[in-house]
Design a protein around this motif. Structure first.
Motif, short mmCIF file in Angstrom:
data_model
loop_
_atom_site.label_atom_id
_atom_site.label_comp_id
_atom_site.label_asym_id
_atom_site.label_seq_id
_atom_site.Cartn_x
_atom_site.Cartn_y
_atom_site.Cartn_z
N HIS A 38 0.83 -1.20 0.00
CA HIS A 38 0.00 0.00 0.00
C HIS A 38 0.87 1.26 0.00
N ASP A 39 1.85 1.30 0.87
CA ASP A 39 2.72 2.48 0.98
C ASP A 39 3.51 2.71 -0.30
N LEU A 40 4.00 1.64 -0.90
CA LEU A 40 4.76 1.76 -2.15
C LEU A 40 3.86 2.24 -3.28
N SER A 41 2.61 1.77 -3.29
CA SER A 41 1.69 2.20 -4.35
C SER A 41 1.42 3.70 -4.25
N LEU A 42 1.31 4.22 -3.04
CA LEU A 42 1.07 5.65 -2.87
C LEU A 42 2.29 6.48 -3.29
N ARG A 43 3.48 5.96 -3.02
CA ARG A 43 4.69 6.67 -3.45
C ARG A 43 4.75 6.73 -4.97
N LEU A 44 4.37 5.64 -5.62
CA LEU A 44 4.36 5.62 -7.08
C LEU A 44 3.28 6.56 -7.63
N MET A 45 2.09 6.55 -7.01
CA MET A 45 1.02 7.47 -7.44
C MET A 45 1.45 8.92 -7.29
N ALA A 46 2.14 9.22 -6.19
CA ALA A 46 2.60 10.59 -5.96
C ALA A 46 3.56 11.02 -7.07
N LEU A 47 4.43 10.13 -7.48
CA LEU A 47 5.38 10.43 -8.54
C LEU A 47 4.65 10.69 -9.86
N LEU A 48 3.58 9.95 -10.11
CA LEU A 48 2.89 10.03 -11.39
C LEU A 48 1.85 11.15 -11.46
N THR A 49 1.25 11.51 -10.32
CA THR A 49 0.18 12.50 -10.32
C THR A 49 0.61 13.86 -9.79
N GLY A 50 1.74 13.91 -9.08
CA GLY A 50 2.16 15.17 -8.49
C GLY A 50 1.51 15.48 -7.16
N GLU A 51 0.66 14.58 -6.67
CA GLU A 51 0.02 14.79 -5.37
C GLU A 51 0.96 14.32 -4.25
N PRO A 52 1.03 15.05 -3.13
CA PRO A 52 1.89 14.62 -2.01
C PRO A 52 1.43 13.27 -1.45
N VAL A 53 2.39 12.47 -0.99
CA VAL A 53 2.06 11.17 -0.41
C VAL A 53 1.09 11.32 0.76
N ALA A 54 1.31 12.33 1.60
CA ALA A 54 0.44 12.53 2.77
C ALA A 54 -1.01 12.78 2.34
N GLN A 55 -1.19 13.53 1.26
CA GLN A 55 -2.54 13.81 0.78
C GLN A 55 -3.18 12.55 0.21
N LEU A 56 -2.40 11.77 -0.52
CA LEU A 56 -2.93 10.51 -1.06
C LEU A 56 -3.29 9.56 0.08
N ASN A 57 -2.46 9.53 1.10
CA ASN A 57 -2.73 8.65 2.24
C ASN A 57 -4.04 9.04 2.91
N ALA A 58 -4.28 10.35 3.00
CA ALA A 58 -5.53 10.82 3.60
C ALA A 58 -6.73 10.44 2.72
N LEU A 59 -6.56 10.50 1.39
CA LEU A 59 -7.64 10.15 0.48
C LEU A 59 -8.07 8.69 0.66
N PHE A 60 -7.09 7.83 0.88
CA PHE A 60 -7.39 6.40 0.97
C PHE A 60 -7.58 5.92 2.40
N ALA A 61 -7.51 6.82 3.37
CA ALA A 61 -7.56 6.42 4.78
C ALA A 61 -8.87 5.71 5.13
N ASN A 62 -9.97 6.16 4.51
CA ASN A 62 -11.27 5.55 4.83
C ASN A 62 -11.64 4.41 3.90
N GLU A 63 -10.76 4.09 2.95
CA GLU A 63 -11.02 2.99 2.01
C GLU A 63 -10.51 1.69 2.63
N THR A 64 -11.35 1.05 3.42
CA THR A 64 -10.91 -0.13 4.17
C THR A 64 -11.62 -1.41 3.73
N ASN A 65 -12.60 -1.31 2.88
CA ASN A 65 -13.31 -2.50 2.39
C ASN A 65 -12.73 -2.94 1.05
N TYR A 66 -13.37 -3.95 0.45
CA TYR A 66 -12.89 -4.42 -0.85
C TYR A 66 -12.99 -3.27 -1.85
N PRO A 67 -11.91 -2.97 -2.58
CA PRO A 67 -11.91 -1.79 -3.46
C PRO A 67 -12.73 -2.00 -4.73
#
Length: 212
Positions: A38-67
């Protein structure tokens, strides 16, 4: 980095695998590994989208069920065969797009299209049919963390009056097809090719529903 390689799709898939794994309460060893993915995927997304890792982590924080994919619903209203109802999105620098937004829980796709039309334009409408259900990654949208399906719903105006401004939109008006190439479009919401695709239904309403 090879621009033709779907790095963002890989990052989204890794995030989905990690989220699914964590949702099923794995043992401590597997939980650690899924969290690392999960953490590695967010780092890769940050590189590709320009969004900070912390912001991406907050976006997915409530996504805890089957995606599952998120759903974006756009209302398509014609006036004749050469004009389309469009709005300026305040959140995207007053760029132009179709009325719409994320699907709301408790509303059908048709109800979302009608509700968004009213909220963003002031027009009352009724939904007629689904024109297209598209996979966002197959179209020329800018990169974003979410995996998204886009629903384009044909609607018909039944009343109300165009509002000069709403809380979300700076303007709503009927746009002639000839204006599309020169309008600043909100490509995250609807591309020029998709708008041209919609006009094909104005000229030929019997065309079948499109689905990626």
């Amino acid at each position: 980095m090879n621009p033709d390689f779907d790095f963002l799709g890989i990052a989204q898939r890794l995030q989905a695998i990690a989220q699914a794994g964590l949702a099923y309460e794995p043992n401590a060893y597997d939980q650690e590994r899924y969290q690392e993915v999960h953490d590695l995927s967010l780092r890769l997304m940050a590189l590709l989208t320009g969004e900070p890792v912390a912001q991406l982590n907050a976006l997915f924080a409530n996504e805890t069920n089957y995606p599952t994919p998120k759903v974006d619903v756009r209302a398509v209203l014609f006036r004749g065969i050469d004009e389309l109802l469009m709005v300026q999105e305040k959140s995207d620098g007053n760029r132009w797009t179709l009325p719409g937004g994320w699907a709301d829980i408790g509303y059908t796709p048709f109800e979302v299209a009608v509700k968004e039309t009213w909220e963003e334009t002031g027009l009352e409408a009724e939904a007629v049919r689904l024109l297209a259900l598209l996979d966002k990654k197959r179209h020329a949208h800018p990169p974003q963390p979410w995996y998204v399906y886009k629903a384009f719903v044909l609607c018909r105006a039944t009343g109300g009056a165009l509002q000069a401004e709403t809380s979300e939109t700076a303007q709503a008006r009927w746009v002639h097809r000839s204006e599309l190439p020169v309008l600043p479009l909100s490509n995250d919401r609807a591309t020029l090719a998709q708008l041209e695709m919609m006009f094909q239904y104005a000229a030929n309403p019997a065309l079948p529903t499109l689905c990626d």
